[in-house]
Design a protein around this motif. Structure first.
Motif, PDB file in Angstrom:
ATOM      1  N   ASP B  16       0.948  -1.174   0.038  1.00  0.00           N
ATOM      2  CA  ASP B  16      -0.024  -0.008   0.082  1.00  0.00           C
ATOM      3  C   ASP B  16       0.779   1.247   0.177  1.00  0.00           C
ATOM      4  OD1 ASP B  16      -2.134  -1.502   0.061  1.00  0.00           O
ATOM      5  OD2 ASP B  16      -2.495  -1.442   2.389  1.00  0.00           O
ATOM      6  N   ARG B  17       1.896   1.480   0.825  1.00  0.00           N
ATOM      7  CA  ARG B  17       2.800   2.391   0.966  1.00  0.00           C
ATOM      8  C   ARG B  17       3.555   2.658  -0.556  1.00  0.00           C
ATOM      9  NH1 ARG B  17       7.412   2.060   3.462  1.00  0.00           N
ATOM     10  NH2 ARG B  17       7.165  -0.364   3.898  1.00  0.00           N
ATOM     11  N   VAL B  18       3.822   1.371  -1.089  1.00  0.00           N
ATOM     12  CA  VAL B  18       4.433   1.626  -2.407  1.00  0.00           C
ATOM     13  C   VAL B  18       3.538   2.322  -3.386  1.00  0.00           C
ATOM     14  CG1 VAL B  18       5.547   0.457  -4.360  1.00  0.00           C
ATOM     15  CG2 VAL B  18       6.387   0.217  -1.997  1.00  0.00           C
ATOM     16  N   ARG B  19       2.350   1.823  -3.550  1.00  0.00           N
ATOM     17  CA  ARG B  19       1.426   2.238  -4.421  1.00  0.00           C
ATOM     18  C   ARG B  19       0.928   3.516  -4.352  1.00  0.00           C
ATOM     19  NH1 ARG B  19      -0.126  -2.385  -7.257  1.00  0.00           N
ATOM     20  NH2 ARG B  19      -0.126  -4.269  -6.045  1.00  0.00           N
ATOM     21  N   GLU B  20       0.868   3.948  -2.893  1.00  0.00           N
ATOM     22  CA  GLU B  20       0.521   5.357  -2.660  1.00  0.00           C
ATOM     23  C   GLU B  20       1.634   6.345  -3.166  1.00  0.00           C
ATOM     24  OE1 GLU B  20      -2.028   3.956   1.222  1.00  0.00           O
ATOM     25  OE2 GLU B  20      -0.562   5.515   1.826  1.00  0.00           O
ATOM     26  N   SER B  21       2.777   6.023  -2.832  1.00  0.00           N
ATOM     27  CA  SER B  21       3.798   6.883  -3.214  1.00  0.00           C
ATOM     28  C   SER B  21       3.884   6.909  -5.140  1.00  0.00           C
ATOM     29  CB  SER B  21       5.257   6.256  -2.947  1.00  0.00           C
ATOM     30  OG  SER B  21       6.340   6.898  -3.255  1.00  0.00           O
ATOM     31  N   PHE B  22       3.896   5.746  -5.674  1.00  0.00           N
ATOM     32  CA  PHE B  22       3.654   5.687  -7.014  1.00  0.00           C
ATOM     33  C   PHE B  22       2.597   6.913  -7.734  1.00  0.00           C
ATOM     34  CE2 PHE B  22       2.475   4.222 -11.141  1.00  0.00           C
ATOM     35  CZ  PHE B  22       3.641   3.893 -11.984  1.00  0.00           C
ATOM     36  N   ASP B  23       1.553   6.816  -6.884  1.00  0.00           N
ATOM     37  CA  ASP B  23       0.299   7.383  -7.377  1.00  0.00           C
ATOM     38  C   ASP B  23       0.491   8.878  -7.280  1.00  0.00           C
ATOM     39  OD1 ASP B  23      -1.152   5.263  -8.101  1.00  0.00           O
ATOM     40  OD2 ASP B  23      -2.368   5.295  -6.107  1.00  0.00           O
ATOM     41  N   ARG B  24       1.415   9.163  -6.092  1.00  0.00           N
ATOM     42  CA  ARG B  24       1.963  10.751  -6.146  1.00  0.00           C
ATOM     43  C   ARG B  24       2.698  11.182  -7.071  1.00  0.00           C
ATOM     44  NH1 ARG B  24       1.380   9.305  -0.286  1.00  0.00           N
ATOM     45  NH2 ARG B  24       3.719   9.021  -0.379  1.00  0.00           N
ATOM     46  N   GLN B  25       3.495  10.233  -7.936  1.00  0.00           N
ATOM     47  CA  GLN B  25       4.738  11.006  -8.848  1.00  0.00           C
ATOM     48  C   GLN B  25       3.906  11.134 -10.288  1.00  0.00           C
ATOM     49  OE1 GLN B  25       8.446   9.396  -8.970  1.00  0.00           O
ATOM     50  NE2 GLN B  25       8.064   7.938  -7.498  1.00  0.00           N
ATOM     51  N   GLY B  74      13.938   1.029  -7.493  1.00  0.00           N
ATOM     52  CA  GLY B  74      13.667   1.825  -6.267  1.00  0.00           C
ATOM     53  C   GLY B  74      12.243   1.495  -5.426  1.00  0.00           C
ATOM     54  N   TYR B  75      11.364   1.006  -5.808  1.00  0.00           N
ATOM     55  CA  TYR B  75      10.186   0.725  -5.476  1.00  0.00           C
ATOM     56  C   TYR B  75      10.257  -0.610  -4.787  1.00  0.00           C
ATOM     57  CZ  TYR B  75       7.432   4.875  -6.110  1.00  0.00           C
ATOM     58  OH  TYR B  75       7.011   5.926  -5.966  1.00  0.00           O
ATOM     59  N   ALA B  76      11.002  -1.590  -5.495  1.00  0.00           N
ATOM     60  CA  ALA B  76      11.621  -2.802  -4.952  1.00  0.00           C
ATOM     61  C   ALA B  76      12.173  -2.645  -3.507  1.00  0.00           C
ATOM     62  CB  ALA B  76      12.265  -3.542  -5.922  1.00  0.00           C
ATOM     63  N   ALA B  77      13.219  -1.682  -3.612  1.00  0.00           N
ATOM     64  CA  ALA B  77      13.984  -1.082  -2.299  1.00  0.00           C
ATOM     65  C   ALA B  77      12.849  -0.959  -1.348  1.00  0.00           C
ATOM     66  CB  ALA B  77      14.926  -0.099  -2.583  1.00  0.00           C
ATOM     67  N   MET B  78      11.954   0.040  -1.728  1.00  0.00           N
ATOM     68  CA  MET B  78      10.949   0.572  -0.484  1.00  0.00           C
ATOM     69  C   MET B  78      10.063  -0.618   0.092  1.00  0.00           C
ATOM     70  SD  MET B  78       8.345   3.681  -1.434  1.00  0.00           S
ATOM     71  CE  MET B  78       7.161   4.018   0.115  1.00  0.00           C
ATOM     72  N   THR B  79       9.864  -1.890  -0.712  1.00  0.00           N
ATOM     73  CA  THR B  79       9.136  -2.746   0.048  1.00  0.00           C
ATOM     74  C   THR B  79      10.009  -3.376   1.198  1.00  0.00           C
ATOM     75  OG1 THR B  79      10.143  -4.692  -1.370  1.00  0.00           O
ATOM     76  CG2 THR B  79       8.289  -3.377  -2.337  1.00  0.00           C
ATOM     77  N   THR B 142      21.904   1.846  -6.519  1.00  0.00           N
ATOM     78  CA  THR B 142      22.089   2.032  -5.258  1.00  0.00           C
ATOM     79  C   THR B 142      21.162   2.912  -4.500  1.00  0.00           C
ATOM     80  OG1 THR B 142      24.441   1.809  -5.432  1.00  0.00           O
ATOM     81  CG2 THR B 142      23.806   2.607  -3.524  1.00  0.00           C
ATOM     82  N   ILE B 143      20.468   2.415  -3.519  1.00  0.00           N
ATOM     83  CA  ILE B 143      19.178   3.012  -2.899  1.00  0.00           C
ATOM     84  C   ILE B 143      19.722   3.635  -1.569  1.00  0.00           C
ATOM     85  CG2 ILE B 143      16.805   2.820  -2.071  1.00  0.00           C
ATOM     86  CD1 ILE B 143      16.755   3.380  -5.003  1.00  0.00           C
ATOM     87  N   MET B 144      19.324   4.497  -0.758  1.00  0.00           N
ATOM     88  CA  MET B 144      19.609   4.969   0.524  1.00  0.00           C
ATOM     89  C   MET B 144      18.440   4.902   1.233  1.00  0.00           C
ATOM     90  SD  MET B 144      21.552   8.467   1.763  1.00  0.00           S
ATOM     91  CE  MET B 144      22.292   8.562   3.522  1.00  0.00           C
ATOM     92  N   VAL B 145      18.339   4.453   2.630  1.00  0.00           N
ATOM     93  CA  VAL B 145      17.174   4.291   3.198  1.00  0.00           C
ATOM     94  C   VAL B 145      17.169   5.703   4.170  1.00  0.00           C
ATOM     95  CG1 VAL B 145      16.032   2.841   5.141  1.00  0.00           C
ATOM     96  CG2 VAL B 145      17.370   2.055   3.357  1.00  0.00           C
ATOM     97  N   MET B 146      16.473   6.377   4.268  1.00  0.00           N
ATOM     98  CA  MET B 146      16.207   7.568   5.380  1.00  0.00           C
ATOM     99  C   MET B 146      15.334   7.223   6.289  1.00  0.00           C
ATOM    100  SD  MET B 146      17.928   9.544   3.261  1.00  0.00           S
ATOM    101  CE  MET B 146      17.734  11.192   4.186  1.00  0.00           C
TER     102      MET B 146
END
Lengths: 152, 152, 152, 152
Positions: B16-25, B74-79, B142-146
């Motif tokens: 859900d978090r990933v889909r919501e982020s995608f929708d905001r792009q 990037g979204y694979a990382a976000m999961t 390379t992805i950074m986690v904040m």
């Protein structure tokens, strides 16, 4: 690594060829990019910050930053090849160093080494905010020269 | 190289978090990309071939190929990260291996190694022509986690 | 992309720290590399051309070119961090543009952007032949700062 | 991106050519690397952990990890080309994901896409500790085929 480069014949109309190619790229129109500078070995692509190119935080999307960096450097390479040749991006590597935050972006591409078959380039992308430029992305790229294949 | 990774707490709502982020792009909407698959450690982004994303030869623009590869990985990382964290692209490198020629593109992103601060991913982009997939681009990222910074 | 960088406290002894670290690297001794220049934000590593570092054509091996480029840029990054921190190479990308042909090689590393957690650098490697330098490799690199972990 | 690849003629003696080339690389001998596996499209290079290849923490130096990754993938590419051709590394990008900590390293190179002029490869490097492999580096590489130029 490629053997020592053979100098490409100089083409007095390189800027026209580059501008015509840019004009045929729908994707550049889609993001509202322009190509205000074409010199031998370097170009600039400008991009206004508008809502359609934003990511989720309201900055310009990193992928869009990549698009203008890739194109600016690729067109810098194209200024070096004869009219009978075209260029293709083999690969690029890009560091996104700061948010693309500003009223517009400027991607500056330049040729580092021009060989007969391969051209190595780099690009820097600057965000312009309140008239002040800050570096937000750095790219290194490999371009292939397709001899005998014009873009038509 | 980062010291041995600390496992991230699992988040049952990562999709859900990933889909919501995608929708905001906005930029993903601009190019008409969709996100039909979100699993733990991998995602898929699909892109129809339409005139707005073309380069001068009528194939999908390499920069657009880069946009969906970057986002899929990037979204694979976000999961993999907790709900209290967000992710940023540090850098990526992409080889464009064949023209993006087909009726649609599929970018498949996956996590290779997940550390506490950095996540390494890769993506493959396939062109689908007459229902048959062919690999056209390969990316390493390379992805950074904040930590402590949600996307809100 | 990382949030705006926090300036690192300046360390008057950065050059000593860097030289001591270099001296502890057996692999640099193995290839006979030296570190004649350490300044704030940049370094130089020199490598004599000797038989042990050659590839099959008698030029310096591309992997050895990569070793000195990686180290020169990594040590340029190390000049920017406080004594209580150490640095690690996250990743790098290198173009080998011409044979490493000459009596010695010079790798020049420099910092492009220094953030609190990540530092972006680049390096150029020159072959020196009959006293004349020619660019043979170009590298772009990401370094991670490990706060609170000295090299001891 | 290169136009659709022309299949290279198969060479029954590719493994011999690759092993002979490897044997001519002084730099591979210097670091004590071996090439125990050569198959069509993939190779393995092994490296014992010994003091000469260490960095300051006692792990194998990242540059040495890069050397074996670059060579393993480059030789994987060489298995695909005709005897009348040789190969050169154009560029590579490597992520160092974990310390190269173990009694030996194994670099596995493989071809992703083989075109007439360019070959895209990747490599993974594993550290073997107490007999257990763990992934410590990931590389993506572009190789150029030099037609009509044997290694002699």
């Amino acid at each position: 690594m490629e053997p020592p480069g053979v100098a490409h014949a100089s083409d007095p109309h390189f800027a026209d060829r580059v501008r015509e190619s840019f004009d045929r790229q729908n994707a550049m129109h889609l993001i509202q990019a322009t190509l205000p500078l074409v010199e031998h070995g370097r170009t600039e692509i400008h991009l206004p910050h508008w809502h359609g190119v934003e990511q989720q935080h309201g900055f310009v999307h990193g992928g869009v930053v990549g698009m203008i960096a890739d194109s600016a450097a690729g067109y810098a390479a194209m200024t070096m090849v004869p009219p009978s040749a075209s260029v293709l991006t083999v690969e690029y590597k890009m560091n996104l160093m700061a948010p693309a935050d500003g009223e517009k972006l400027i991607a500056r591409g330049e040729v580092v080494r021009s060989g007969r078959t391969l051209i190595v380039t780099r690009a820097e992308v600057f965000a312009v905010k309140d008239g002040k430029e800050s570096l937000c992305a750095l790219m290194q790229q490999t371009i292939m020269v397709m001899h005998g294949r014009t873009e038509k």
